[in-house]
Write an enzyme that holds these catalytic residues in place. Structure first.
Site, PDB file in Angstrom:
ATOM      1  N   LEU A 226       7.461  72.389  23.494  1.00 21.69           N
ATOM      2  CA  LEU A 226       8.086  71.151  23.955  1.00 21.69           C
ATOM      3  C   LEU A 226       7.100  70.302  24.740  1.00 21.69           C
ATOM      4  O   LEU A 226       7.093  69.070  24.605  1.00 21.69           O
ATOM      5  CB  LEU A 226       9.306  71.474  24.817  1.00 21.69           C
ATOM      6  CG  LEU A 226      10.010  70.276  25.462  1.00 21.69           C
ATOM      7  CD1 LEU A 226      10.536  69.312  24.406  1.00 21.69           C
ATOM      8  CD2 LEU A 226      11.133  70.738  26.377  1.00 21.69           C
TER       9      LEU A 226
ATOM     10  N   ASP B  73      -2.681  75.219  37.596  1.00 20.06           N
ATOM     11  CA  ASP B  73      -1.958  76.467  37.821  1.00 20.06           C
ATOM     12  C   ASP B  73      -0.784  76.123  38.722  1.00 20.06           C
ATOM     13  O   ASP B  73      -0.964  75.857  39.909  1.00 20.06           O
ATOM     14  CB  ASP B  73      -2.874  77.502  38.478  1.00 20.06           C
ATOM     15  CG  ASP B  73      -2.152  78.802  38.800  1.00 20.06           C
ATOM     16  OD1 ASP B  73      -0.943  78.910  38.525  1.00 20.06           O
ATOM     17  OD2 ASP B  73      -2.813  79.719  39.339  1.00 20.06           O
TER      18      ASP B  73
ATOM     19  N   LYS C  20       8.183  68.933  44.915  1.00 23.68           N
ATOM     20  CA  LYS C  20       7.909  68.475  46.283  1.00 23.68           C
ATOM     21  C   LYS C  20       6.824  67.403  46.290  1.00 23.68           C
ATOM     22  O   LYS C  20       6.945  66.370  46.954  1.00 23.68           O
ATOM     23  CB  LYS C  20       7.488  69.659  47.154  1.00 23.68           C
ATOM     24  CG  LYS C  20       7.354  69.330  48.637  1.00 23.68           C
ATOM     25  CD  LYS C  20       7.052  70.590  49.436  1.00 23.68           C
ATOM     26  CE  LYS C  20       6.892  70.295  50.919  1.00 23.68           C
ATOM     27  NZ  LYS C  20       8.136  69.789  51.548  1.00 23.68           N
TER      28      LYS C  20
ATOM     29  N   SER D 111      15.123  73.450  32.528  1.00 28.34           N
ATOM     30  CA  SER D 111      15.739  74.724  32.871  1.00 28.34           C
ATOM     31  C   SER D 111      16.050  75.455  31.567  1.00 28.34           C
ATOM     32  O   SER D 111      15.190  75.576  30.699  1.00 28.34           O
ATOM     33  CB  SER D 111      16.995  74.491  33.723  1.00 28.34           C
ATOM     34  OG  SER D 111      17.632  75.698  34.038  1.00 28.34           O
TER      35      SER D 111
ATOM     36  N   TYR E 111      14.252  86.059  34.326  1.00 28.40           N
ATOM     37  CA  TYR E 111      14.203  84.708  33.761  1.00 28.40           C
ATOM     38  C   TYR E 111      15.458  83.939  34.157  1.00 28.40           C
ATOM     39  O   TYR E 111      15.388  82.784  34.613  1.00 28.40           O
ATOM     40  CB  TYR E 111      14.077  84.784  32.239  1.00 28.40           C
ATOM     41  CG  TYR E 111      14.024  83.439  31.560  1.00 28.40           C
ATOM     42  CD1 TYR E 111      12.856  82.684  31.566  1.00 28.40           C
ATOM     43  CD2 TYR E 111      15.138  82.922  30.900  1.00 28.40           C
ATOM     44  CE1 TYR E 111      12.800  81.447  30.935  1.00 28.40           C
ATOM     45  CE2 TYR E 111      15.093  81.692  30.266  1.00 28.40           C
ATOM     46  CZ  TYR E 111      13.922  80.960  30.290  1.00 28.40           C
ATOM     47  OH  TYR E 111      13.873  79.727  29.668  1.00 28.40           O
TER      48      TYR E 111
ATOM     49  N   LYS F 195      15.743  80.471  36.578  1.00 31.62           N
ATOM     50  CA  LYS F 195      16.384  79.229  36.152  1.00 31.62           C
ATOM     51  C   LYS F 195      17.600  78.892  37.017  1.00 31.62           C
ATOM     52  O   LYS F 195      17.847  77.720  37.316  1.00 31.62           O
ATOM     53  CB  LYS F 195      16.779  79.322  34.672  1.00 31.62           C
ATOM     54  CG  LYS F 195      15.592  79.459  33.723  1.00 31.62           C
ATOM     55  CD  LYS F 195      14.618  78.297  33.857  1.00 31.62           C
ATOM     56  CE  LYS F 195      13.507  78.367  32.824  1.00 31.62           C
ATOM     57  NZ  LYS F 195      12.562  77.222  32.933  1.00 31.62           N
TER      58      LYS F 195
END
Length: 292
Positions: free
Chosen positions: A17, A55, A115, A134, A148, A152
């Protein structure tokens, strides 16, 4: 205001994606900052493309990426948090390092990027859009994906809280995107496997499902990328966006199950109120919630 958005930063942009988002963004005339652990693998060349090594688990790396993006293009208007991977195995099969790594990439990486993006968008005076990639797993917990799922769920809780903290005058909107299966490398080369735990090697195991999942995915990443840019252009983008029939049905089921269990336990839930509790305060709470 939305027409002035011209620059997009995408994490996890070397394939899947993320790569589709880079291609579509450039085709639509955006300045694109394509971030990846391996930016050299991004084969696209374009005058409006800036490839950055990033990273997401390293705060300094995140800060540097935003500084480089601002230096090149002046601002970042749209941020798409796409970096992430799936760790497969029953919860008891994970070692501590695997658990921390999953949360560091899928949750803390999103938190660090978000942030930094909020600060830049707020101070620019233009606002911006943040799209959190998500998963259906952020609402419907799938077996053999506990860490996982947790990562999420955490992204969704963080994002929904931030939405309520933002001043509407800042013109910053966050959309949580909940894809189901997508035709990418997520379920193949991008998937990591924990060592099998002998106690779970039985007919109930979901490992075979995930071993055979690649190739069964519904969603076209190129169509998804087109849709996400359309969402980013809206004056009032949705707070949550489900992608795919599979995701839609699983989320509907989870929503229904939660609602039914909630209502079936009303008597238990309300039995712990203090003796002098005033029921009128519930209506006050409802009104306060509606105004948020």
């Amino acid at each position: 205001m939305k027409s002035t958005f011209s620059t997009v930063l995408i994490t996890g942009s070397s394939k899947g994606l993320g790569y589709a988002l880079v291609k579509v963004g450039l085709a639509q005339g955006y300045n694109v900052i394509a971030c990846s652990r391996a930016p050299d693998t991004i084969t696209i060349e374009h005058s409006k493309l800036l490839k950055l090594k990033l990273d997401v688990t390293d705060v300094k790396s995140v800060e540097t990426a935003f500084k480089d993006a601002k230096r090149r293009f002046g601002n970042v208007d749209i941020v798409i948090n796409n970096a992430g991977y799936g760790l497969v195995g029953e919860f008891e099969s994970y070692n501590i390092e695997e658990m921390h790594r999953q949360m560091n990439v899928n949750f803390w990486g999103v938190a660090y990027i978000t942030k930094e993006a909020l600060n830049l968008m707020r101070e620019s005076g233009k606002g911006g859009r943040i799209l959190q990639i998500s998963s259906v797993a952020g609402y419907y917990p799938s077996p053999c994906l506990s860490m996982y799922n947790a990562s999420k769920f955490a992204v969704e809780g963080l994002s929904q809280t931030i939405m309520r903290e933002l001043d509407p005058n800042w013109n910053i909107a966050i959309t949580i995107v909940q894809p189901g299966g997508m035709q990418t490398e997520w379920a193949s080369s991008n998937m990591q496997w924990a060592k099998p735990h002998p106690a779970y090697e039985n007919d109930r195991s979901w490992r075979p499902f995930w071993e055979n999942y690649h190739g069964c995915e519904e969603t076209d990443p190129n169509k998804a990328a087109e849709l996400l840019y359309s969402i980013a252009k809206l004056d009032r983008p949705p707070q949550k966006l489900v992608l795919g029939h599979d995701s839609l049905e699983l989320i509907r089921k989870q929503h229904q199950d939660i609602g039914e269990e909630l209502e079936s336990n009303v008597a238990l839930s309300t039995s712990v109120a203090k003796d002098d509790f005033d029921p009128a305060s519930v209506e006050t709470l409802r009104q306060n919630l509606q105004s948020m």
